[in-house]
Design a protein around this motif. Structure first.
Motif, short mmCIF file in Angstrom:
data_model
loop_
_atom_site.label_atom_id
_atom_site.label_comp_id
_atom_site.label_asym_id
_atom_site.label_seq_id
_atom_site.Cartn_x
_atom_site.Cartn_y
_atom_site.Cartn_z
N ALA A 28 37.76 18.37 -79.47
CA ALA A 28 38.38 18.53 -78.15
C ALA A 28 39.03 19.89 -77.99
O ALA A 28 38.94 20.50 -76.91
N ARG A 59 38.23 22.71 -75.21
CA ARG A 59 39.30 23.19 -74.34
C ARG A 59 39.39 24.71 -74.38
O ARG A 59 39.50 25.37 -73.33
N THR A 116 34.47 21.20 -69.95
CA THR A 116 34.86 19.80 -69.76
C THR A 116 33.60 19.01 -69.49
O THR A 116 32.97 19.13 -68.43
#
Length: 477
Positions: free
Chosen positions: A437, A441, A446
């Motif tokens: 993740a 990021r 996304t």
């Protein structure tokens, strides 16, 4: 003086044009292009092919003008009736053309030749599109080949192709009927989706020769190592020029052999790719149903996904969530071309992981490829599906992640065509759904928002494809 109508089709060149040379030797020459796409139904040229055809005809017009010859563009109810009208208006004694091998065109041309001869008009066809005719390369028992490797060996055992013909001296006829304006054929799109084509391609004989020259001087050496890498200019890019006959395979063969390194392994590898094109026409001639019907007839009963329309649309748009596939599909849409390695990868995903019929992928390529060729497009899709004469085994399902990691290891190709992922580290660029993740990021990715989630689980869908294949194997047992 004898006047011959030289009927140009997909031989839009002056060099090494046997029909043109034969006509020029006999007397005056009137070059003619007859626009009759309906006669190629159901495989009339697609949108990208029409774009190329427009510019190739414009280039041919300019070439002929330098020889003080017009290119007569004509339309009519049928090609036969148009030829008859032109014969009446010009007093022509003969018609000459170079052969094509699409089933509908073979049937039409044979009828035209027979009727014109019955009416006292000379009608002669010539070999201008291939090194060898489909009936000239045969097995020892007289049959035709179904696999490429022995076909290639047999072709190599043939005498070397003749040297290419020069541009002949040509005399213009006295009568010159009015010509349809090229723009009136409406080959260019009304909505300019083709803007990405112009920086990439130069249709016409001069563009073909320049591309071959650049390839031989800068890319032939090392070709065998670089040809599978989509991010580097390792291939010749000659396929659309070959399809429209702006350059002949004989010219390519001779120029390659005459070039530095022309007797080495890279040259042999490159010429084998030219032979793959020959093999496609060999198969189409002997299997005229190949564009629509699997050569391995067991696949007529293959259980396709009945809900494949959504997956097909995502694949066409380059929105599958699988980066190397999306990159290939976007390059296709923007440039009208896709690297051959990626044609196999995107085709495998469509027909095996998504279980969408190969004919639907074939139709999309037909409309979007500038090198859309009936023989090679249908041969390629049958190979991918595993149902052709020389097909990849069905159990070979390309893993697009592994293919990306192997042939685009730094992600340069994906970054070019999928800019949503351009800041993702190379380690994760081919499988962003597996990235941590914090990496996503930091790269401002996304999933499901800036870039899609994968539309299919690669491992599970591979097994489902193999299970589906087992059903037709069991039925055949």
């Amino acid at each position: 003086m004898t006047t011959t109508l030289v009927w140009f089709r997909r031989d839009l060149r002056l060099h090494d044009n046997p029909a043109l040379s034969a006509a020029a030797a006999a007397g005056a020459v009137l070059p003619v292009y007859i626009h009759a796409p309906d006669e190629e139904s159901p495989w009339a040229p697609g949108g990208a092919s029409r774009w190329w055809l427009h510019h190739s005809l414009a280039a041919l017009q300019d070439q002929l003008a330098r020889h003080r010859l017009p290119l007569l563009i004509a339309t009519g109810t049928t090609t036969l009736e148009t030829l008859r009208r032109l014969i009446r208006e010009t007093g022509a004694d003969a018609v000459a053309w170079n052969r094509l091998y699409d089933p509908a065109i073979i049937e039409r041309d044979q009828q035209i030749k027979r009727i014109l001869r019955e009416e006292g008009i000379g009608a002669e066809s010539h070999k201008g599109a291939l090194l060898f005719e489909p009936w000239e390369i045969r097995k020892g028992d007289g049959g035709h080949y179904r696999t490429f490797t022995p076909f290639w060996r047999s072709l190599r055992r043939q005498a070397s192709p003749d040297r290419p013909l020069p541009v002949p001296d040509m005399d213009a006829p006295a009568a010159r009927p009015a010509s349809t304006a090229l723009d009136d054929l409406r080959l260019l799109p009304a909505i300019r989706w083709d803007r990405g084509f112009e920086p990439v391609w130069s249709p016409g004989e001069a563009g073909a020769w320049q591309r071959l020259t650049t390839f031989l001087e800068a890319r032939l050496r090392g070709y065998d190592d670089r040809r599978d890498w989509p991010s580097v200019p390792g291939t010749s890019g000659l396929s659309p020029h070959l399809h429209f006959g702006e350059i002949s395979p004989r010219q390519i063969w001779t120029a390659t052999r005459d070039s530095p390194g022309g007797d080495g392994d890279d040259a042999e590898s490159f010429l084998s790719e030219v032979a793959w094109r020959e093999f496609g026409h060999h198969l189409l001639f002997h299997f005229p149903g190949m564009p629509d019907d699997p050569i391995d007839t067991r696949f007529r009963a293959f259980p396709w996904d009945p809900d494949g329309d959504t997956a097909l649309a995502a694949w066409q748009a380059g929105q599958t969530g699988i980066p190397i596939v999306d990159a290939g599909m976007r390059e296709l849409w923007q440039t009208g071309w896709m690297h051959n390695r990626l044609r196999m990868v995107v085709g495998s995903l469509l027909t095996k992981n998504l279980r969408v019929p190969w004919q639907r992928g074939e139709a999309w390529f037909w409309d979007t490829l500038v090198d859309a060729d009936l023989a090679n497009n249908s041969m390629g899709w049958q190979w991918i599906q595993g149902c052709g004469a020389d097909a990849a085994p069905y159990f070979r399902v390309f893993n697009p992640v592994r293919q990306g990691e192997r042939f685009d290891p730094d992600g340069a190709y994906v970054r070019q065509w999928v800019p949503e992922l351009e800041t993702l580290p190379a380690k994760h660029i081919h499988a962003p759904w597996q990235a941590p993740a914090d990496v996503l990021r930091d790269a401002r990715v996304t999933l499901g928002v800036t870039y899609p989630h994968p539309i299919v689980d690669l491992k599970a869908s591979r097994q489902a494809a193999l299970d589906a294949y087992q059903t037709i194997r069991n039925a055949d047992a």
